[in-house]
Design a protein around this motif. Structure first.
Motif, PDB file in Angstrom:
ATOM      1  N   THR A  52       0.861  -1.183   0.000  1.00  0.00           N
ATOM      2  CA  THR A  52       0.000   0.000   0.000  1.00  0.00           C
ATOM      3  C   THR A  52       0.899   1.236   0.000  1.00  0.00           C
ATOM      4  OG1 THR A  52      -0.111   0.024   2.427  1.00  0.00           O
ATOM      5  CG2 THR A  52      -1.837  -1.175   1.248  1.00  0.00           C
ATOM      6  N   PRO A  53       0.441   2.332  -0.590  1.00  0.00           N
ATOM      7  CA  PRO A  53       1.301   3.517  -0.718  1.00  0.00           C
ATOM      8  C   PRO A  53       1.647   4.129   0.635  1.00  0.00           C
ATOM      9  CG  PRO A  53      -0.937   4.003  -1.431  1.00  0.00           C
ATOM     10  CD  PRO A  53      -0.868   2.534  -1.230  1.00  0.00           C
ATOM     11  N   GLN A  54       2.876   3.906   1.110  1.00  0.00           N
ATOM     12  CA  GLN A  54       3.291   4.483   2.380  1.00  0.00           C
ATOM     13  C   GLN A  54       3.320   5.998   2.282  1.00  0.00           C
ATOM     14  OE1 GLN A  54       6.388   2.883   4.744  1.00  0.00           O
ATOM     15  NE2 GLN A  54       6.289   0.858   3.843  1.00  0.00           N
ATOM     16  N   GLY A  55       2.871   6.640   3.342  1.00  0.00           N
ATOM     17  CA  GLY A  55       2.774   8.081   3.331  1.00  0.00           C
ATOM     18  C   GLY A  55       1.419   8.554   2.854  1.00  0.00           C
ATOM     19  N   GLY A  56       0.627   7.625   2.289  1.00  0.00           N
ATOM     20  CA  GLY A  56      -0.710   7.973   1.834  1.00  0.00           C
ATOM     21  C   GLY A  56      -1.706   7.935   2.978  1.00  0.00           C
ATOM     22  N   VAL A  57      -2.728   8.776   2.897  1.00  0.00           N
ATOM     23  CA  VAL A  57      -3.746   8.841   3.938  1.00  0.00           C
ATOM     24  C   VAL A  57      -4.579   7.571   3.966  1.00  0.00           C
ATOM     25  CG1 VAL A  57      -5.712  10.186   4.791  1.00  0.00           C
ATOM     26  CG2 VAL A  57      -3.826  11.347   3.642  1.00  0.00           C
ATOM     27  N   LEU A  58      -4.760   6.947   2.817  1.00  0.00           N
ATOM     28  CA  LEU A  58      -5.614   5.767   2.702  1.00  0.00           C
ATOM     29  C   LEU A  58      -4.928   4.493   3.180  1.00  0.00           C
ATOM     30  CD1 LEU A  58      -8.355   4.647   1.645  1.00  0.00           C
ATOM     31  CD2 LEU A  58      -7.263   4.405  -0.597  1.00  0.00           C
ATOM     32  N   SER A  59      -3.602   4.473   3.169  1.00  0.00           N
ATOM     33  CA  SER A  59      -2.846   3.258   3.447  1.00  0.00           C
ATOM     34  C   SER A  59      -3.178   2.602   4.796  1.00  0.00           C
ATOM     35  CB  SER A  59      -1.342   3.551   3.362  1.00  0.00           C
ATOM     36  OG  SER A  59      -0.593   2.373   3.482  1.00  0.00           O
ATOM     37  N   PRO A  60      -3.244   3.349   5.907  1.00  0.00           N
ATOM     38  CA  PRO A  60      -3.569   2.697   7.186  1.00  0.00           C
ATOM     39  C   PRO A  60      -4.934   2.022   7.197  1.00  0.00           C
ATOM     40  CG  PRO A  60      -2.605   4.851   7.561  1.00  0.00           C
ATOM     41  CD  PRO A  60      -2.894   4.770   6.103  1.00  0.00           C
ATOM     42  N   LEU A  61      -5.932   2.644   6.557  1.00  0.00           N
ATOM     43  CA  LEU A  61      -7.260   2.029   6.515  1.00  0.00           C
ATOM     44  C   LEU A  61      -7.235   0.754   5.684  1.00  0.00           C
ATOM     45  CD1 LEU A  61     -10.285   1.972   7.096  1.00  0.00           C
ATOM     46  CD2 LEU A  61     -10.619   3.485   5.124  1.00  0.00           C
ATOM     47  N   LEU A  62      -6.568   0.786   4.530  1.00  0.00           N
ATOM     48  CA  LEU A  62      -6.466  -0.414   3.705  1.00  0.00           C
ATOM     49  C   LEU A  62      -5.749  -1.531   4.457  1.00  0.00           C
ATOM     50  CD1 LEU A  62      -5.601   1.033   0.172  1.00  0.00           C
ATOM     51  CD2 LEU A  62      -7.825   0.268   1.046  1.00  0.00           C
ATOM     52  N   ALA A  63      -4.716  -1.171   5.218  1.00  0.00           N
ATOM     53  CA  ALA A  63      -4.002  -2.171   6.019  1.00  0.00           C
ATOM     54  C   ALA A  63      -4.916  -2.790   7.062  1.00  0.00           C
ATOM     55  CB  ALA A  63      -2.785  -1.531   6.687  1.00  0.00           C
ATOM     56  N   ASN A  64      -5.730  -1.967   7.714  1.00  0.00           N
ATOM     57  CA  ASN A  64      -6.658  -2.486   8.714  1.00  0.00           C
ATOM     58  C   ASN A  64      -7.714  -3.383   8.093  1.00  0.00           C
ATOM     59  OD1 ASN A  64      -5.776  -1.658  11.265  1.00  0.00           O
ATOM     60  ND2 ASN A  64      -6.687   0.377  11.054  1.00  0.00           N
ATOM     61  N   ILE A  65      -8.178  -3.034   6.882  1.00  0.00           N
ATOM     62  CA  ILE A  65      -9.147  -3.888   6.188  1.00  0.00           C
ATOM     63  C   ILE A  65      -8.511  -5.239   5.877  1.00  0.00           C
ATOM     64  CG2 ILE A  65     -10.453  -4.177   4.046  1.00  0.00           C
ATOM     65  CD1 ILE A  65     -10.854  -1.117   4.028  1.00  0.00           C
ATOM     66  N   TYR A  66      -7.290  -5.213   5.358  1.00  0.00           N
ATOM     67  CA  TYR A  66      -6.595  -6.461   5.015  1.00  0.00           C
ATOM     68  C   TYR A  66      -6.413  -7.333   6.258  1.00  0.00           C
ATOM     69  CZ  TYR A  66      -3.213  -9.503   2.663  1.00  0.00           C
ATOM     70  OH  TYR A  66      -2.570 -10.588   2.110  1.00  0.00           O
ATOM     71  N   LEU A  67      -5.952  -6.738   7.344  1.00  0.00           N
ATOM     72  CA  LEU A  67      -5.696  -7.510   8.557  1.00  0.00           C
ATOM     73  C   LEU A  67      -6.985  -7.908   9.271  1.00  0.00           C
ATOM     74  CD1 LEU A  67      -2.581  -5.581   9.868  1.00  0.00           C
ATOM     75  CD2 LEU A  67      -2.645  -7.931   9.014  1.00  0.00           C
ATOM     76  N   HIS A  68      -8.051  -7.156   9.086  1.00  0.00           N
ATOM     77  CA  HIS A  68      -9.343  -7.539   9.663  1.00  0.00           C
ATOM     78  C   HIS A  68      -9.794  -8.882   9.106  1.00  0.00           C
ATOM     79  CE1 HIS A  68     -13.526  -7.297  10.992  1.00  0.00           C
ATOM     80  NE2 HIS A  68     -13.894  -7.479   9.739  1.00  0.00           N
ATOM     81  N   TYR A  69      -9.699  -9.023   7.777  1.00  0.00           N
ATOM     82  CA  TYR A  69     -10.165 -10.254   7.149  1.00  0.00           C
ATOM     83  C   TYR A  69      -9.136 -11.379   7.219  1.00  0.00           C
ATOM     84  CZ  TYR A  69     -14.191  -7.756   5.286  1.00  0.00           C
ATOM     85  OH  TYR A  69     -15.350  -7.034   5.160  1.00  0.00           O
ATOM     86  N   SER A  70      -7.858 -11.031   7.141  1.00  0.00           N
ATOM     87  CA  SER A  70      -6.828 -12.076   7.064  1.00  0.00           C
ATOM     88  C   SER A  70      -6.329 -12.534   8.422  1.00  0.00           C
ATOM     89  CB  SER A  70      -5.633 -11.575   6.241  1.00  0.00           C
ATOM     90  OG  SER A  70      -5.004 -10.484   6.898  1.00  0.00           O
ATOM     91  N   LEU A  71      -6.451 -11.673   9.449  1.00  0.00           N
ATOM     92  CA  LEU A  71      -5.916 -12.032  10.757  1.00  0.00           C
ATOM     93  C   LEU A  71      -6.972 -11.971  11.858  1.00  0.00           C
ATOM     94  CD1 LEU A  71      -3.471 -12.771  12.516  1.00  0.00           C
ATOM     95  CD2 LEU A  71      -2.998 -10.324  12.746  1.00  0.00           C
ATOM     96  N   ASP A  72      -7.644 -10.837  12.012  1.00  0.00           N
ATOM     97  CA  ASP A  72      -8.548 -10.644  13.144  1.00  0.00           C
ATOM     98  C   ASP A  72      -9.691 -11.663  13.158  1.00  0.00           C
ATOM     99  OD1 ASP A  72      -6.906  -8.517  13.565  1.00  0.00           O
ATOM    100  OD2 ASP A  72      -8.399  -6.966  13.180  1.00  0.00           O
ATOM    101  N   LEU A  73     -10.389 -11.815  12.028  1.00  0.00           N
ATOM    102  CA  LEU A  73     -11.506 -12.748  11.975  1.00  0.00           C
ATOM    103  C   LEU A  73     -11.028 -14.183  12.153  1.00  0.00           C
ATOM    104  CD1 LEU A  73     -13.716 -11.306   9.082  1.00  0.00           C
ATOM    105  CD2 LEU A  73     -13.995 -11.024  11.543  1.00  0.00           C
ATOM    106  N   TRP A  74      -9.848 -14.474  11.590  1.00  0.00           N
ATOM    107  CA  TRP A  74      -9.302 -15.828  11.687  1.00  0.00           C
ATOM    108  C   TRP A  74      -8.914 -16.150  13.127  1.00  0.00           C
ATOM    109  CZ3 TRP A  74      -3.988 -17.188  12.524  1.00  0.00           C
ATOM    110  CH2 TRP A  74      -3.747 -18.557  12.442  1.00  0.00           C
ATOM    111  N   VAL A  75      -8.213 -15.227  13.791  1.00  0.00           N
ATOM    112  CA  VAL A  75      -7.823 -15.460  15.180  1.00  0.00           C
ATOM    113  C   VAL A  75      -9.056 -15.586  16.069  1.00  0.00           C
ATOM    114  CG1 VAL A  75      -6.732 -14.411  17.206  1.00  0.00           C
ATOM    115  CG2 VAL A  75      -5.550 -14.386  15.008  1.00  0.00           C
ATOM    116  N   GLU A  76     -10.054 -14.762  15.824  1.00  0.00           N
ATOM    117  CA  GLU A  76     -11.275 -14.837  16.630  1.00  0.00           C
ATOM    118  C   GLU A  76     -11.962 -16.188  16.461  1.00  0.00           C
ATOM    119  OE1 GLU A  76     -14.421 -11.523  17.642  1.00  0.00           O
ATOM    120  OE2 GLU A  76     -14.906 -12.424  15.700  1.00  0.00           O
TER     121      GLU A  76
END
Length: 322
Positions: free
Chosen positions: A217-241
């Motif tokens: 994701t484009p580092q330094g971009g405003v959108l990057s942190p949200l996209l990272a959270n979306i990716y980790l929500h589906y790939s890590l958070d839901l799986w760990v839960e």
């Protein structure tokens, strides 16, 4: 709504969007682009860091603001007609404490304000979905809240083992195809999906040379942190839960701040099992991508000695997990 919707109308629209997201956690949203009006673009511009470095366009925040209204009208027209094109991210290298360097992306002012406006719309949906143990880059949450949650888990819950994970070069290695699949779980608006894809693939400009951005994701971009959270929500958070509910025995806690996560376990075997990675997650606990540390929490009884990392295999065997 008119093209120049008032702030009150715009916020009311986001309120209805939030309510719809809460009513139906499987709802896919179409027609999101109409929430990005001139008023929202203006608000996004005013929210930007006014002292940020200049991107490839060479414009400062102040310079872009000269003739701002005419710029916003033109930008709005290009966004809604599909003529808007994000510019490449300017890459510079910043020294780290260990002597190495890390890349930093500098986004052009216009692209930052578009991303800021888009974040305002998408956050309305995803803040409904994100888990309570996710703290990084979210409104009303900070690293202090994450540390408080971790302190409570370690000192007041049945936690004897800690798994400390750090995803190596996460923002540089996000899979674009999987990210867009995850975003599509909630977003059906083709214009928004296309806009995100364009931002991901706008490329990198380094020393005058353009480079294709095939992942990350484009580092330094405003959108990057949200996209990272979306990716980790589906790939890590839901799986760990799901793993915690279906497979784990004893108490299990997780605190995640962006690409750093700390998990607490009552039983050592399950911490080690999760550390080895399980099927079903797009983010795996592999040593080449993570720097995991599994340690035993100090216990007040001198009769209980801390396990060493190589003894965890014995614990797994005793608990019937191997």
């Amino acid at each position: 709504m008119t093209e120049t919707q008032s702030s009150g109308q715009a916020e009311a629209g986001l309120g209805r969007l939030r309510a719809a997201a809460q009513r139906d956690r499987t709802l896919r949203f179409n027609n999101l682009m109409h929430h990005i009006g001139i008023d929202r673009l203006r608000k996004a511009y005013l929210a930007l860091n006014r002292k940020a470095a200049r991107g490839v366009d060479g414009l400062s925040w102040k310079a872009y603001g000269e003739g701002l209204e005419a710029r916003l009208v033109d930008l709005h027209a290009r966004l809604h007609s599909g003529r808007y094109r994000p510019q490449p991210v300017q890459r510079v290298w910043i020294p780290k404490a260990d002597g190495r360097k890390r890349p930093l992306g500098i986004t052009a002012v216009e692209d930052k304000l578009v991303q800021q406006a888009l974040v305002g719309v998408l956050e309305t949906i995803y803040e409904v979905d994100f888990k309570g143990f996710s703290y990084g880059f979210r409104p009303g949450r900070s690293q202090h809240h994450a540390l408080d949650a971790l302190y409570v888990a370690i000192t007041q819950r049945k936690v004897s083992w800690i798994l400390d994970t750090d995803i190596s070069t996460f923002f540089d290695s996000v899979d674009h195809d999987w990210l867009m699949r995850f975003v599509s779980h909630r977003v059906a608006d083709r214009r928004v999906l296309r806009l995100i894809e364009q931002m991901l693939t706008a490329g990198i400009m380094e020393e005058g040379e353009w480079q294709l951005s095939e992942q990350g994701t484009p580092q330094g971009g405003v959108l990057s942190p949200l996209l990272a959270n979306i990716y980790l929500h589906y790939s890590l958070d839901l799986w760990v839960e799901a793993w915690r509910k279906r497979r784990a025995r004893g108490e299990v806690y997780i605190v995640r701040y962006a690409d750093d996560a700390v998990l607490g376990f009552q039983l050592a075997g399950f911490g080690y099992a999760l550390n080895q990675g399980g099927s079903g997650s797009r983010v795996r606990f592999e040593h080449e991508r993570f720097a995991p540390v599994l340690m035993h929490k100090p216990h007040p009884s001198p009769a209980l000695k801390p396990y060493q990392i190589d003894q965890v295999l014995d614990v797994l065997m005793q608990e019937g997990l191997l």
